[in-house]
Scaffold this motif. Structure first.
Motif, PDB file in Angstrom:
ATOM      1  N   ASP A 157      38.411  24.300  41.260  1.00  0.00           N
ATOM      2  CA  ASP A 157      39.522  25.634  40.966  1.00  0.00           C
ATOM      3  C   ASP A 157      40.621  26.104  41.985  1.00  0.00           C
ATOM      4  N   GLY A 158      40.591  25.601  43.151  1.00  0.00           N
ATOM      5  CA  GLY A 158      41.260  26.150  44.132  1.00  0.00           C
ATOM      6  C   GLY A 158      40.370  26.372  45.739  1.00  0.00           C
ATOM      7  N   LEU A 159      41.313  27.819  46.266  1.00  0.00           N
ATOM      8  CA  LEU A 159      40.786  27.952  47.273  1.00  0.00           C
ATOM      9  C   LEU A 159      39.868  29.693  46.766  1.00  0.00           C
ATOM     10  N   HIS A 160      39.299  29.947  47.619  1.00  0.00           N
ATOM     11  CA  HIS A 160      38.875  31.468  47.658  1.00  0.00           C
ATOM     12  C   HIS A 160      38.467  31.351  48.784  1.00  0.00           C
TER      13      HIS A 160
ATOM     14  N   ALA B 267      55.186   5.266  73.131  1.00  0.00           N
ATOM     15  CA  ALA B 267      53.650   4.295  74.182  1.00  0.00           C
ATOM     16  C   ALA B 267      53.302   3.116  73.499  1.00  0.00           C
ATOM     17  N   ARG B 268      53.856   2.253  73.787  1.00  0.00           N
ATOM     18  CA  ARG B 268      53.748   1.544  73.466  1.00  0.00           C
ATOM     19  C   ARG B 268      51.801   0.039  72.739  1.00  0.00           C
ATOM     20  N   GLY B 269      51.740   0.197  71.959  1.00  0.00           N
ATOM     21  CA  GLY B 269      50.470  -0.501  71.790  1.00  0.00           C
ATOM     22  C   GLY B 269      49.257   0.830  71.118  1.00  0.00           C
ATOM     23  N   THR B 270      50.164   1.803  71.007  1.00  0.00           N
ATOM     24  CA  THR B 270      48.991   3.262  70.727  1.00  0.00           C
ATOM     25  C   THR B 270      49.678   3.512  69.467  1.00  0.00           C
ATOM     26  N   ALA B 271      47.983   3.686  68.276  1.00  0.00           N
ATOM     27  CA  ALA B 271      49.064   4.178  67.302  1.00  0.00           C
ATOM     28  C   ALA B 271      49.261   6.170  67.736  1.00  0.00           C
ATOM     29  N   PRO B 272      50.527   6.481  66.705  1.00  0.00           N
ATOM     30  CA  PRO B 272      50.641   8.207  66.580  1.00  0.00           C
ATOM     31  C   PRO B 272      49.638   9.475  66.827  1.00  0.00           C
ATOM     32  N   ARG B 273      49.596  10.067  67.043  1.00  0.00           N
ATOM     33  CA  ARG B 273      48.195  10.750  67.301  1.00  0.00           C
ATOM     34  C   ARG B 273      48.532  11.442  65.627  1.00  0.00           C
ATOM     35  N   PRO B 274      47.752  12.107  65.378  1.00  0.00           N
ATOM     36  CA  PRO B 274      47.878  13.381  63.903  1.00  0.00           C
ATOM     37  C   PRO B 274      48.164  14.656  63.645  1.00  0.00           C
ATOM     38  N   VAL B 275      48.655  15.050  63.269  1.00  0.00           N
ATOM     39  CA  VAL B 275      49.306  15.953  63.957  1.00  0.00           C
ATOM     40  C   VAL B 275      47.620  17.135  63.395  1.00  0.00           C
ATOM     41  N   ALA B 276      47.635  18.105  64.652  1.00  0.00           N
ATOM     42  CA  ALA B 276      46.894  19.016  63.620  1.00  0.00           C
ATOM     43  C   ALA B 276      46.716  19.772  63.246  1.00  0.00           C
ATOM     44  N   THR B 277      45.975  19.686  61.889  1.00  0.00           N
ATOM     45  CA  THR B 277      45.527  20.541  60.875  1.00  0.00           C
ATOM     46  C   THR B 277      44.801  21.996  61.037  1.00  0.00           C
ATOM     47  N   SER B 278      45.384  22.443  59.718  1.00  0.00           N
ATOM     48  CA  SER B 278      44.206  23.528  60.261  1.00  0.00           C
ATOM     49  C   SER B 278      43.283  23.272  59.387  1.00  0.00           C
ATOM     50  N   PRO B 279      41.825  24.582  59.137  1.00  0.00           N
ATOM     51  CA  PRO B 279      40.942  22.889  58.197  1.00  0.00           C
ATOM     52  C   PRO B 279      41.743  23.363  57.034  1.00  0.00           C
ATOM     53  N   ALA B 280      42.239  24.745  56.539  1.00  0.00           N
ATOM     54  CA  ALA B 280      42.486  25.179  55.063  1.00  0.00           C
ATOM     55  C   ALA B 280      43.415  24.264  54.673  1.00  0.00           C
TER      56      ALA B 280
ATOM     57  N   VAL C 181      34.848  33.757  55.134  1.00  0.00           N
ATOM     58  CA  VAL C 181      34.940  32.064  54.351  1.00  0.00           C
ATOM     59  C   VAL C 181      35.589  31.805  53.570  1.00  0.00           C
ATOM     60  N   CYS C 182      36.290  30.821  53.513  1.00  0.00           N
ATOM     61  CA  CYS C 182      37.286  30.475  52.364  1.00  0.00           C
ATOM     62  C   CYS C 182      36.473  28.832  52.078  1.00  0.00           C
ATOM     63  N   THR C 183      36.313  28.730  50.813  1.00  0.00           N
ATOM     64  CA  THR C 183      36.166  27.377  50.219  1.00  0.00           C
ATOM     65  C   THR C 183      36.828  27.197  49.192  1.00  0.00           C
ATOM     66  N   ARG C 184      36.578  25.038  49.215  1.00  0.00           N
ATOM     67  CA  ARG C 184      38.037  25.118  47.944  1.00  0.00           C
ATOM     68  C   ARG C 184      36.675  24.441  47.260  1.00  0.00           C
ATOM     69  N   ASP C 185      37.288  24.511  46.131  1.00  0.00           N
ATOM     70  CA  ASP C 185      36.649  24.362  45.162  1.00  0.00           C
ATOM     71  C   ASP C 185      37.686  23.338  44.178  1.00  0.00           C
TER      72      ASP C 185
ATOM     73  N   TRP D 194      35.586  26.633  55.281  1.00  0.00           N
ATOM     74  CA  TRP D 194      36.184  27.270  56.683  1.00  0.00           C
ATOM     75  C   TRP D 194      36.296  28.226  56.928  1.00  0.00           C
ATOM     76  N   THR D 195      35.771  28.791  58.443  1.00  0.00           N
ATOM     77  CA  THR D 195      36.021  30.337  58.736  1.00  0.00           C
ATOM     78  C   THR D 195      36.938  30.531  59.925  1.00  0.00           C
ATOM     79  N   ASP D 196      37.243  32.148  60.323  1.00  0.00           N
ATOM     80  CA  ASP D 196      37.878  32.723  61.775  1.00  0.00           C
ATOM     81  C   ASP D 196      37.105  33.848  62.152  1.00  0.00           C
ATOM     82  N   SER D 197      35.444  33.431  61.928  1.00  0.00           N
ATOM     83  CA  SER D 197      34.546  34.453  61.713  1.00  0.00           C
ATOM     84  C   SER D 197      34.522  36.425  61.250  1.00  0.00           C
ATOM     85  N   CYS D 198      35.968  36.326  60.350  1.00  0.00           N
ATOM     86  CA  CYS D 198      35.473  37.096  60.001  1.00  0.00           C
ATOM     87  C   CYS D 198      35.727  37.122  58.363  1.00  0.00           C
TER      88      CYS D 198
END
Length: 88
Positions: A67-70, A34-47, A61-65, A55-59
């Motif tokens: 030291d990395g991901l926990h 489409a002309r005049g429109t910016a490309p849509r960003p790819v939907a990414t997961s919170p991770a 909880v993951c955190t990023r700090d 972020w969570t999947d209700s099972c």
């Protein structure tokens, strides 16, 4: 007497031309950018989103700090849901 029906063959030709034109229009609309429109960003997961700190999947909880991901351990009878960012 000969059985000649020029109207029927002409109608069939017009029907095929209309179908081909419609198909070509639909294909061009979906393939051409489409002309005049910016490309849509790819939907990414919170991770994969560096701005999401927790972020969570209700099972679990993951955190990023620094030291990395926990991630926590999921519960016994956990029913996972879609991932969602809970803290930025």
């Amino acid at each position: 007497m000969a059985d000649f029906r020029p109207d029927r063959s002409r109608d069939a030709a017009f029907a095929w031309i209309a179908a081909a034109a419609t198909l070509a229009t639909v294909l061009v609309a979906h393939v051409a950018p489409a002309r005049g429109t910016a490309p849509r960003p790819v939907a990414t997961s919170p991770a994969e989103d560096p701005g999401c700190r927790e972020w969570t999947d209700s099972c679990r909880v993951c955190t990023r700090d620094g030291d990395g991901l926990h991630c926590s351990t999921p519960g016994f009878a956990c029913q996972r849901e879609a991932l969602r960012c809970t803290r930025r």
